[in-house]
Scaffold this motif. Structure first.
Motif, PDB file in Angstrom:
ATOM      1  N   GLU A   5       0.817  -1.214   0.000  1.00  0.00           N
ATOM      2  CA  GLU A   5       0.000   0.000   0.000  1.00  0.00           C
ATOM      3  C   GLU A   5       0.850   1.262   0.000  1.00  0.00           C
ATOM      4  O   GLU A   5       0.425   2.310  -0.489  1.00  0.00           O
ATOM      5  N   TRP A  60      -4.895  -4.708  -1.615  1.00  0.00           N
ATOM      6  CA  TRP A  60      -3.799  -5.589  -1.998  1.00  0.00           C
ATOM      7  C   TRP A  60      -3.857  -6.927  -1.274  1.00  0.00           C
ATOM      8  O   TRP A  60      -3.012  -7.236  -0.433  1.00  0.00           O
ATOM      9  N   LEU A  62      -1.709  -8.563  -5.636  1.00  0.00           N
ATOM     10  CA  LEU A  62      -0.285  -8.270  -5.467  1.00  0.00           C
ATOM     11  C   LEU A  62       0.561  -9.224  -6.301  1.00  0.00           C
ATOM     12  O   LEU A  62       1.549  -8.820  -6.933  1.00  0.00           O
TER      13      LEU A  62
END
Length: 416
Positions: A317, A355, A360
């Protein structure tokens, strides 16, 4: 065996043997005692957290009487009494003051100390540690300094109530021999940090700030004073509660990125850890990015100009943003020099984090497949156990890509 080689042999034994066992070996013969006692005093570690000052007092008395042994001390690491020792606050403060006075006396007779570490309870007032600091920072060979707060009270103290280790930081930056500094660093509402003049030509190459609670303006000021910094680790402790208006409830990654630019040309490793807590009934996991009352704002920005950066550890993030509308690609923000990448799970339990493992992994696969420079040497990822469906398929793809590029994959499985 020729005599000159005996100390070298016993130095190796000392490195592996338990201290008490090695001390017992010293009693075998007088020649062995003469050789080994200096090795025993080379590195001293004392845990005083649940004891009185007698071990420290005995050490001080010995070193004052035996200057030859005092000259052997190069590494000194101590843990002071803490609140778990069942003492009242005033009694604990008195105990810590007494211990620091004895430590100050020890430092005055040990001029060759190169590494000093102390774990102390929260807080130690500047007045309490003033004489101790004067003795510590007179050491002309001091290269490594560690000043860590161990908050053992419940409920824990709230960062932002008072300065923590600000004066230590200011004085440490003035020691030309220091190369590495590790501190718990927190900025109070009436902090001295904004008014302190920090030296701008320090020789410090490594800085580790733990439970770090300070404004990005203050961090910028600190990093400006470190022109030779190569290794930086930042462990932020932030609050969802409105604790300190100067620090705020949001960590603005864009401003953090601007502060980091002070050392962009020298950094070789960068680690950023972020922990949000609350002392009220706030559910921290409901925070997010823009529009939330607490959490992260913006992104770190591009690290492409960090041409010497080989190791990076952070939460996705921080660099990829909180919202998918950012559409940031790892290829556009990570430097070509990067060899070791670790993604943390700092916001893994936050309900609005974009995420999860599969998104990811998709971003990483694109990055690794299209990277023109040499492949990553290592990749570390964390995930919660019992991956299913899309996440499990993404994990298989990551493993396959790592095998193809000969990248070492480290998987940290966090219990759910």
């Amino acid at each position: 065996m020729p005599t000159p080689y005996i100390p070298a042999v016993w130095r190796r034994v000392c490195a592996y043997a338990d201290v008490s066992d090695f001390a017992a070996l010293c009693r075998v013969t007088p020649p062995l005692y003469d050789i080994c006692q200096t090795l025993l005093y080379n590195s001293i570690a004392l845990d005083l957290s649940k004891k009185d000052t007698s071990p420290l007092s005995l050490l001080c008395r010995t070193l004052k009487k035996r200057s030859d042994l005092a000259l052997c001390v190069e590494h000194l690491h101590l843990r002071l009494s803490d609140s778990n020792s069942k003492q009242a606050v005033d009694a604990l403060a008195h105990e810590n003051h007494t211990q620091l006075s004895i430590i100050s006396s020890i430092l005055k007779v040990c001029p060759n100390v190169q590494s000093f570490g102390i774990v102390h309870p929260y807080p130690l007032s500047d007045l309490t540690i003033q004489d101790f600091q004067e003795s510590l920072f007179r050491l002309c060979r001091l290269r490594e300094l560690e000043f860590i707060v161990q908050d053992t009270e419940w409920p824990p103290h709230i960062p932002g109530e008072a300065d923590v280790n600000i004066s230590v930081l200011a004085k440490a930056f003035g020691v030309s021999s220091l190369a590495s500094v590790a501190l718990t660093l927190q900025e109070g509402p009436d902090s001295l940090l904004p008014t302190i003049d920090l030296p701008t030509r320090t020789n410090i190459t490594g800085l580790n700030l733990s439970e770090c609670y300070l404004s990005m303006h203050s961090l910028d000021k600190i990093l400006r004073a470190l022109p030779r910094l190569t290794h930086l680790s930042l462990g932020f402790l932030w609050y969802a509660d409105p604790v300190n208006s100067r620090v705020g409830q949001h960590l603005d990654c864009e401003i953090l990125g601007k502060a980091l630019m002070n050392c962009s040309s020298t950094l070789k490793s960068l680690g950023i850890a972020i922990q949000f807590e609350s002392r009220a009934s706030v559910d921290v996991g409901t925070g997010s990015g823009k529009g939330s009352n607490w959490g992260l704002l913006h992104t770190l920005g591009s690290l492409r100009s960090y041409r010497n950066l080989t190791s990076l550890e952070l939460a996705p993030e921080v660099i990829l943003g909180w919202g998918e509308e950012d559409e940031i690609q790892l290829l556009d923000v990570l430097p070509d020099s990067l060899r070791h990448l670790c993604f943390r799970l700092d916001f893994g339990t936050w309900s609005l984090s974009p995420w999860d493992f599969a998104p990811l992994a998709e971003s990483l696969l694109c990055y690794m497949a299209n990277r023109d420079t040499p492949a990553l040497e290592s990749l570390a990822m964390a995930y919660y156990e019992e991956l299913e469906g899309e996440d499990l398929a993404s994990l298989d793809l990551i493993k396959s890509q790592c095998r193809k590029s000969q990248t070492r994959l480290h998987l940290n499985i966090v219990p759910s």
